[in-house]
Design a protein around this motif. Structure first.
Motif, PDB file in Angstrom:
ATOM      1  N   LEU A   4       0.843  -1.207   0.000  1.00 26.37           N
ATOM      2  CA  LEU A   4       0.000   0.000   0.000  1.00 26.37           C
ATOM      3  C   LEU A   4       0.877   1.257   0.000  1.00 26.37           C
ATOM      4  O   LEU A   4       0.631   2.209  -0.753  1.00 26.37           O
ATOM      5  N   GLY A  48     -10.419  -2.703   5.550  1.00 26.68           N
ATOM      6  CA  GLY A  48     -10.015  -2.772   4.151  1.00 26.68           C
ATOM      7  C   GLY A  48      -9.332  -1.489   3.718  1.00 26.68           C
ATOM      8  O   GLY A  48      -9.778  -0.399   4.060  1.00 26.68           O
ATOM      9  N   ILE A  92     -14.390  -2.741  -5.624  1.00 26.64           N
ATOM     10  CA  ILE A  92     -13.217  -2.306  -6.390  1.00 26.64           C
ATOM     11  C   ILE A  92     -13.357  -2.734  -7.858  1.00 26.64           C
ATOM     12  O   ILE A  92     -13.034  -1.977  -8.789  1.00 26.64           O
ATOM     13  N   LEU A 144     -11.971   1.274   3.496  1.00 28.84           N
ATOM     14  CA  LEU A 144     -13.119   0.594   2.872  1.00 28.84           C
ATOM     15  C   LEU A 144     -13.900  -0.053   4.013  1.00 28.84           C
ATOM     16  O   LEU A 144     -14.500   0.655   4.815  1.00 28.84           O
ATOM     17  N   ASN A 199     -15.318  -5.794  -0.444  1.00 28.93           N
ATOM     18  CA  ASN A 199     -14.339  -4.784  -0.872  1.00 28.93           C
ATOM     19  C   ASN A 199     -13.915  -5.026  -2.314  1.00 28.93           C
ATOM     20  O   ASN A 199     -13.879  -4.104  -3.142  1.00 28.93           O
ATOM     21  N   GLN A 200     -13.612  -6.287  -2.599  1.00 26.60           N
ATOM     22  CA  GLN A 200     -13.100  -6.605  -3.941  1.00 26.60           C
ATOM     23  C   GLN A 200     -14.186  -6.464  -5.001  1.00 26.60           C
ATOM     24  O   GLN A 200     -13.906  -6.084  -6.142  1.00 26.60           O
ATOM     25  N   ALA A 222      -7.212   0.416   0.291  1.00 29.28           N
ATOM     26  CA  ALA A 222      -6.851   0.335  -1.121  1.00 29.28           C
ATOM     27  C   ALA A 222      -6.243   1.650  -1.577  1.00 29.28           C
ATOM     28  O   ALA A 222      -6.582   2.717  -1.060  1.00 29.28           O
ATOM     29  N   ASP A 238     -13.934  -8.869   2.891  1.00 30.10           N
ATOM     30  CA  ASP A 238     -12.932  -8.954   1.826  1.00 30.10           C
ATOM     31  C   ASP A 238     -13.619  -9.102   0.462  1.00 30.10           C
ATOM     32  O   ASP A 238     -13.276  -8.407  -0.508  1.00 30.10           O
ATOM     33  N   MET A 249      -6.250   3.603  -4.976  1.00 26.63           N
ATOM     34  CA  MET A 249      -6.929   3.584  -6.274  1.00 26.63           C
ATOM     35  C   MET A 249      -6.790   4.951  -6.937  1.00 26.63           C
ATOM     36  O   MET A 249      -6.809   5.980  -6.266  1.00 26.63           O
ATOM     37  N   CYS A 278      -7.021  -0.074  -9.377  1.00 28.16           N
ATOM     38  CA  CYS A 278      -6.576  -0.368  -8.003  1.00 28.16           C
ATOM     39  C   CYS A 278      -5.110  -0.777  -8.057  1.00 28.16           C
ATOM     40  O   CYS A 278      -4.747  -1.750  -8.717  1.00 28.16           O
ATOM     41  N   TYR A 300      -4.165  -3.373  -2.565  1.00 22.10           N
ATOM     42  CA  TYR A 300      -5.310  -3.637  -1.686  1.00 22.10           C
ATOM     43  C   TYR A 300      -4.843  -4.557  -0.561  1.00 22.10           C
ATOM     44  O   TYR A 300      -4.030  -5.463  -0.787  1.00 22.10           O
TER      45      TYR A 300
END
Lengths: 274, 301
Positions: free
Chosen positions: A33, A268, A210, A181, A206-207, A270, A203, A272, A258, A261
């Motif tokens: 990150l 969460g 995204i 997130l 979040n994905q 990310a 998870d 982006m 993204c 992540y």
């Protein structure tokens, strides 16, 4: 990383606001990150960004919106939770004239606003962390508070006033959302090396969100915000997305990317670009 | 640290922390100046100040909702904390130069007792830590001379993260640990629950040109006011069990700040005393309900 969004809005980023990204040695996700944030900072430099406007969910307000307006904003911050992780001295050059324009524009639209120009003002952990990683050229900064009583639609409208002001002058600008997130913290002590998103359901959510951002399906993403926020304790109900929409970063045909992540103390996180 | 024999809690105060109270008083520590305001609460705190001077406690402990911690219960455990505390929400009202001596031995004892009870507890030892305005306002209003050591205790976010029952159970255990620590260290202690009661408030500043314009100050709603009166009446009647029973409903219906756990922590530490509390004053601040209330545990000795 991104192409210009409008004539003056060169980039719109979403980054985490926890200081763990400044400790890459503690956890692989922190390192990834942080590396993505540094890369984003290099991109801002290449794009010639001269001003970064931060909207951090950690600077909350309750009586309208606050705009940072201290020309040279310096201080020393110790986070109320992570006081033994890292100390955060800061030094911001605020674009005061622009802050004044932003506040006036919002006031004209019926918002209650206040300029903040005080020695010792406690800039939030998220903004300091983001600036340390992103602002590699000493660019000017602006900061707008996250009013807890301003809902999604209201925030879109507020950010619209900011978009107009960005376009009205000639300074290459980036807008940075500092937000998490999913917000399901680990509430126990963990070894940082074991950190990650604390809940498998979070998870997935979040994905999924995204992925929608990356496909440019912002309308579909917006339809899911209520469910997502309810299921995953999402940071400020994903209000950062409203801000991005208002400044024009979610326009048709634009897809997010993204860059990293992972989990930070269960939440969460990310990096982006939009 | 001087001690006074067998440790005990000599009193507890519901000590709300709106920064407006410090702003209205114009103490030298606070940079912004006012024409006054919120006198009913400030006069109530004068009674508290007098009692503190009479009682001469060894330490004042404060549990503050504005030091919100994610992982466990934290205590200030560094001998001296000082600096400038600017309220990020009301910076135009509160820019306060603070300096406080911390009772580190007691803080460490609370930490140890809490952990021995299965709670997660941590010692905050960073001397550059900026103390939150909730802690400072409550302590200033109780003892503006700052000549008594303090211990600051964070509000763990369990009431918000889990549910009211789990959160208040945590605070009950923390109160019990605090009591044991006070007894073991021999302190004569005064407790402060830094809580507002009803907590719905205006979402615009009524008069930005004059924040202390009392013609604009009023209860947020009649129902919220009635909730405050109901809760205060139970305190005044010493009906602590009934009070604890209705707190969850109060939290839900009046968005009461006691949800943060400060009041539960204090009452637990005092053994949920079924003694009449003394109501010193009630007032609203941007619509929220605030009361300065005293439980005098010496009176029953």
């Amino acid at each position: 990383m991104t192409t210009d969004i409008t004539k003056n809005l060169k980039a719109a980023l979403w980054v985490p606001g926890l200081p763990h990204v400044l400790k890459p040695e503690y956890n692989k996700a922190y390192a990834e990150l942080g590396k993505a944030m540094e890369q984003a900072g290099r991109q801002l430099k290449e794009q010639g960004v001269e001003r970064i406007l931060y909207y951090s969910t950690q600077w909350i307000s309750v009586l309208g919106h606050l705009y940072q307006a201290k020309k040279q904003l310096t201080g020393y911050h110790v986070d109320e939770n992570w006081y033994d992780l890292i100390d955060l001295p800061f030094n911001f050059k605020i674009d005061v004239a622009f802050a004044d324009k932003l506040a006036k524009a919002a006031t004209a639209q019926g918002y209650q606003t206040k300029l903040v120009d005080y020695e010792g003002f406690p800039v939030d952990t998220g903004t300091i962390t983001a600036d340390r990683m992103l602002n590699q050229t000493g660019a000017r900064s602006n900061m707008v508070s996250c009013c807890v009583y301003s809902d999604y639609a209201d925030t879109v409208k507020l950010a619209g006033t900011i978009r107009a002001e960005i376009e009205a002058d000639s300074v290459p600008t980036a807008v940075v959302i500092v937000s998490g997130l999913s917000g399901r913290w680990y509430t126990r002590e963990i070894d940082f090396v074991d950190d990650g998103v604390s809940d498998a359901g979070d998870d997935k959510w979040n994905q999924k969100m995204i992925a929608l951002f990356e496909s440019g399906s912002y309308d579909n993403a917006e339809k899911l915000i209520g469910d997502y926020a309810g299921a995953c304790k999402v940071d400020m109900g994903l209000k950062g997305l409203a801000f991005l929409k208002g400044v024009g970063a979610l326009s048709a045909g634009r897809k997010a990317k993204c860059h990293a992540y992972g989990g930070i103390y269960g939440t969460g996180a990310a990096v982006m670009s939009f | 640290m001087p001690t006074s024999g067998q440790g005990r809690i000599i009193g507890g105060w519901l000590a709300p922390h709106p920064p407006h109270l410090v702003y209205g008083e114009n103490p030298p520590q606070n940079e912004p100046k006012s024409r006054g305001g919120w006198e009913s609460l400030r006069w109530a705190y004068e009674n508290c100040r007098k009692r503190i001077k009479e009682q001469k406690p060894d330490v004042i402990l404060v549990h503050s909702p504005h030091w919100q911690t994610v992982v466990g219960h934290h205590v200030t455990a560094v001998p001296k904390l000082e600096g400038l505390s600017v309220d990020p929400i009301f910076p135009h009202l509160f820019r306060y130069k603070f300096a406080m001596d911390v009772d580190v031995e007691l803080a460490e004892a609370i930490h140890d007792e809490a952990r021995s009870d299965g709670l997660i507890a941590r010692k905050m030892t960073n001397p550059k830590f900026r103390v939150d305005y909730g802690t400072i306002v409550s302590l200033h209003m109780m003892n503006p001379d700052w000549d008594i050591p303090v211990v600051g205790i964070s509000a763990n976010n369990s009431p918000y993260f889990y549910d009211d029952n789990i959160g208040q159970e945590e605070m009950t255990k923390l109160g019990e640990a605090t009591k044991r620590a006070i007894e073991k260290t021999g302190r004569r202690a005064v407790l402060a629950a830094s809580n507002t009661l009803s907590h719905f408030h205006f979402n615009r500043e009524p008069n930005p040109e004059l924040p202390e314009d009392m013609s604009k100050e009023h209860v947020f709603s009649q129902s919220q006011y009635e909730w405050d009166v109901r809760v205060i009446d139970l305190m005044r009647a010493g009906k602590t069990k009934e009070l604890m029973a209705i707190l969850p409903q109060f939290m839900r219906e009046a968005f009461a700040e006691v949800k943060a756990g400060s009041l539960t922590w204090m009452l637990s530490a005092m053994g949920f005393p079924e003694i009449p509390a003394t109501m010193h004053g009630y007032g609203t601040v941007i619509g929220t309900g605030n009361a300065v209330v005293e439980w005098d545990l010496e009176s029953r000795r």
